[in-house]
Design a protein around this motif. Structure first.
Motif, PDB file in Angstrom:
ATOM      1  N   ALA A 102     -11.838  18.667  -4.536  1.00 27.47           N
ATOM      2  CA  ALA A 102     -12.056  18.080  -5.864  1.00 27.47           C
ATOM      3  C   ALA A 102     -10.771  17.515  -6.451  1.00 27.47           C
ATOM      4  N   PHE A 103      -9.679  18.288  -6.430  1.00 27.85           N
ATOM      5  CA  PHE A 103      -8.468  17.764  -7.069  1.00 27.85           C
ATOM      6  C   PHE A 103      -7.900  16.588  -6.294  1.00 27.85           C
ATOM      7  N   ASN A 104      -8.087  16.573  -4.992  1.00 33.06           N
ATOM      8  CA  ASN A 104      -7.607  15.428  -4.216  1.00 33.06           C
ATOM      9  C   ASN A 104      -8.462  14.188  -4.454  1.00 33.06           C
ATOM     10  N   LEU A 105      -9.770  14.340  -4.542  1.00 37.79           N
ATOM     11  CA  LEU A 105     -10.627  13.186  -4.826  1.00 37.79           C
ATOM     12  C   LEU A 105     -10.370  12.644  -6.230  1.00 37.79           C
ATOM     13  N   VAL A 106     -10.372  13.534  -7.220  1.00 40.65           N
ATOM     14  CA  VAL A 106     -10.135  13.099  -8.601  1.00 40.65           C
ATOM     15  C   VAL A 106      -8.734  12.492  -8.715  1.00 40.65           C
ATOM     16  N   GLY A 107      -7.760  13.118  -8.086  1.00 42.25           N
ATOM     17  CA  GLY A 107      -6.377  12.639  -8.175  1.00 42.25           C
ATOM     18  C   GLY A 107      -6.164  11.278  -7.552  1.00 42.25           C
ATOM     19  N   VAL A 108      -6.742  11.041  -6.387  1.00 40.73           N
ATOM     20  CA  VAL A 108      -6.539   9.748  -5.734  1.00 40.73           C
ATOM     21  C   VAL A 108      -7.307   8.650  -6.481  1.00 40.73           C
ATOM     22  N   VAL A 109      -8.495   8.957  -6.982  1.00 36.35           N
ATOM     23  CA  VAL A 109      -9.228   7.980  -7.805  1.00 36.35           C
ATOM     24  C   VAL A 109      -8.409   7.659  -9.058  1.00 36.35           C
ATOM     25  N   ASP A 110      -7.848   8.677  -9.678  1.00 35.23           N
ATOM     26  CA  ASP A 110      -6.997   8.473 -10.852  1.00 35.23           C
ATOM     27  C   ASP A 110      -5.865   7.502 -10.541  1.00 35.23           C
ATOM     28  N   GLN A 129       8.340  -0.120 -22.274  1.00 32.78           N
ATOM     29  CA  GLN A 129       7.533   0.636 -23.228  1.00 32.78           C
ATOM     30  C   GLN A 129       7.286   2.066 -22.747  1.00 32.78           C
ATOM     31  N   LEU A 130       7.506   2.315 -21.453  1.00 32.81           N
ATOM     32  CA  LEU A 130       7.304   3.658 -20.916  1.00 32.81           C
ATOM     33  C   LEU A 130       8.362   4.635 -21.405  1.00 32.81           C
ATOM     34  N   GLY A 131       9.485   4.110 -21.885  1.00 34.11           N
ATOM     35  CA  GLY A 131      10.552   4.984 -22.384  1.00 34.11           C
ATOM     36  C   GLY A 131      10.972   5.994 -21.327  1.00 34.11           C
ATOM     37  N   THR A 132      11.051   7.242 -21.739  1.00 30.52           N
ATOM     38  CA  THR A 132      11.504   8.291 -20.819  1.00 30.52           C
ATOM     39  C   THR A 132      10.497   8.579 -19.706  1.00 30.52           C
ATOM     40  N   THR A 133       9.270   8.137 -19.904  1.00 26.83           N
ATOM     41  CA  THR A 133       8.254   8.390 -18.874  1.00 26.83           C
ATOM     42  C   THR A 133       8.326   7.375 -17.733  1.00 26.83           C
ATOM     43  N   TYR A 134       9.285   6.461 -17.779  1.00 27.33           N
ATOM     44  CA  TYR A 134       9.452   5.453 -16.725  1.00 27.33           C
ATOM     45  C   TYR A 134       9.533   6.101 -15.348  1.00 27.33           C
ATOM     46  N   ALA A 135      10.119   7.282 -15.283  1.00 27.43           N
ATOM     47  CA  ALA A 135      10.282   7.965 -13.994  1.00 27.43           C
ATOM     48  C   ALA A 135       8.946   8.401 -13.386  1.00 27.43           C
ATOM     49  N   ILE A 136       7.922   8.556 -14.214  1.00 25.13           N
ATOM     50  CA  ILE A 136       6.632   9.025 -13.679  1.00 25.13           C
ATOM     51  C   ILE A 136       6.073   8.046 -12.646  1.00 25.13           C
ATOM     52  N   PRO A 137       5.882   6.764 -12.979  1.00 27.32           N
ATOM     53  CA  PRO A 137       5.323   5.883 -11.949  1.00 27.32           C
ATOM     54  C   PRO A 137       6.293   5.564 -10.813  1.00 27.32           C
ATOM     55  N   ILE A 138       7.580   5.703 -11.060  1.00 32.42           N
ATOM     56  CA  ILE A 138       8.571   5.330 -10.057  1.00 32.42           C
ATOM     57  C   ILE A 138       8.878   6.463  -9.081  1.00 32.42           C
ATOM     58  N   ILE A 139       8.947   7.678  -9.557  1.00 32.69           N
ATOM     59  CA  ILE A 139       9.328   8.813  -8.710  1.00 32.69           C
ATOM     60  C   ILE A 139       8.157   9.755  -8.450  1.00 32.69           C
ATOM     61  N   TYR A 140       7.409  10.081  -9.475  1.00 28.79           N
ATOM     62  CA  TYR A 140       6.367  11.110  -9.373  1.00 28.79           C
ATOM     63  C   TYR A 140       5.076  10.572  -8.746  1.00 28.79           C
ATOM     64  N   VAL A 141       4.616   9.394  -9.163  1.00 24.32           N
ATOM     65  CA  VAL A 141       3.358   8.856  -8.636  1.00 24.32           C
ATOM     66  C   VAL A 141       3.420   8.634  -7.119  1.00 24.32           C
ATOM     67  N   VAL A 143       5.011  10.300  -4.807  1.00 22.19           N
ATOM     68  CA  VAL A 143       4.881  11.582  -4.109  1.00 22.19           C
ATOM     69  C   VAL A 143       3.474  12.151  -4.286  1.00 22.19           C
ATOM     70  N   LEU A 144       2.858  11.893  -5.431  1.00 21.18           N
ATOM     71  CA  LEU A 144       1.481  12.355  -5.637  1.00 21.18           C
ATOM     72  C   LEU A 144       0.519  11.642  -4.694  1.00 21.18           C
ATOM     73  N   MET A 145       0.643  10.327  -4.607  1.00 20.34           N
ATOM     74  CA  MET A 145      -0.255   9.572  -3.725  1.00 20.34           C
ATOM     75  C   MET A 145      -0.043   9.963  -2.266  1.00 20.34           C
ATOM     76  N   ILE A 146       1.198  10.108  -1.869  1.00 24.97           N
ATOM     77  CA  ILE A 146       1.495  10.486  -0.483  1.00 24.97           C
ATOM     78  C   ILE A 146       0.917  11.863  -0.175  1.00 24.97           C
ATOM     79  N   THR A 147       1.040  12.800  -1.095  1.00 21.14           N
ATOM     80  CA  THR A 147       0.504  14.141  -0.823  1.00 21.14           C
ATOM     81  C   THR A 147      -1.022  14.146  -0.817  1.00 21.14           C
TER      82      THR A 147
END
Length: 173
Positions: A102-110, A129-141, A143-147
């Motif tokens: 479930a978390f993998n299906l919901v996460g990848v669709v997200d 406009q992302l401000g400090t959250t700029y790192a989320i799509p660049i670094i965190y997303v 690794v999330l997609m790869i996992t």
């Protein structure tokens, strides 16, 4: 360079860096682990997806389009909660595997829909406009997609005979 080019370059290089890291260090470890332990490790990373709520926290990001920010925030939260439920049910294997899928299906669709929405609203051009959250799509997303991809790979790959025999003995007990 325009903000759009910088954002897209950062995003691509985020994937490249994480893929190199996974190829050299993380994938061999995950493949050598017991299935449950490998998926626990992935679920642990994804249990922090509640952090996506930051996209709707006033004052943290600039004027992100509501359609993008709200969708990304709540689907991240859902993925994080499902990952936490997987971790909490690790000893109840049928529930654990249900929450892992479930978390993998919901996460990848997200993530796929977040990319789609980001392109639709022109997010790369307004990345500032992302401000400090700029790192989320660049670094965190990345690794999330790869996992997520690795989780599906681990779920679908055939298990060695020794593992199937041990699992069969455990089920018979």
């Amino acid at each position: 360079m325009s903000p759009e080019i910088i954002f897209n370059l950062h995003l691509i290089l985020g994937y490249v860096a994480w893929l190199l890291c996974f190829r050299a260090y993380l994938l061999p470890s995950l493949k050598s682990m017991d299935q449950v332990e490998a998926h626990r490790a992935i679920a642990t990373l994804h249990s922090f997806r509640f952090f996506g709520l930051v996209f709707i926290l006033p004052g943290v990001v600039g004027n992100l389009p509501a359609g993008f920010a709200t969708f990304a925030a709540y689907w991240d939260l859902a993925t994080g909660v499902l990952a936490i439920l997987a971790l909490l049910t690790v000893r109840i294997h049928p529930l654990f595997w249900l929450f892992v899928v479930a978390f993998n299906l919901v996460g990848v669709v997200d993530l796929i829909l977040d990319y789609y929405h980001a392109v639709q609203v022109g997010l790369p051009a307004m990345a500032g406009q992302l401000g400090t959250t700029y790192a989320i799509p660049i670094i965190y997303v990345p690794v999330l997609m790869i996992t997520h991809v690795i989780a599906f790979y681990l779920l679908l790959r055939p298990q060695p005979k020794a593992v199937r025999a041990i699992a069969g003995d455990a089920a018979a007990s």
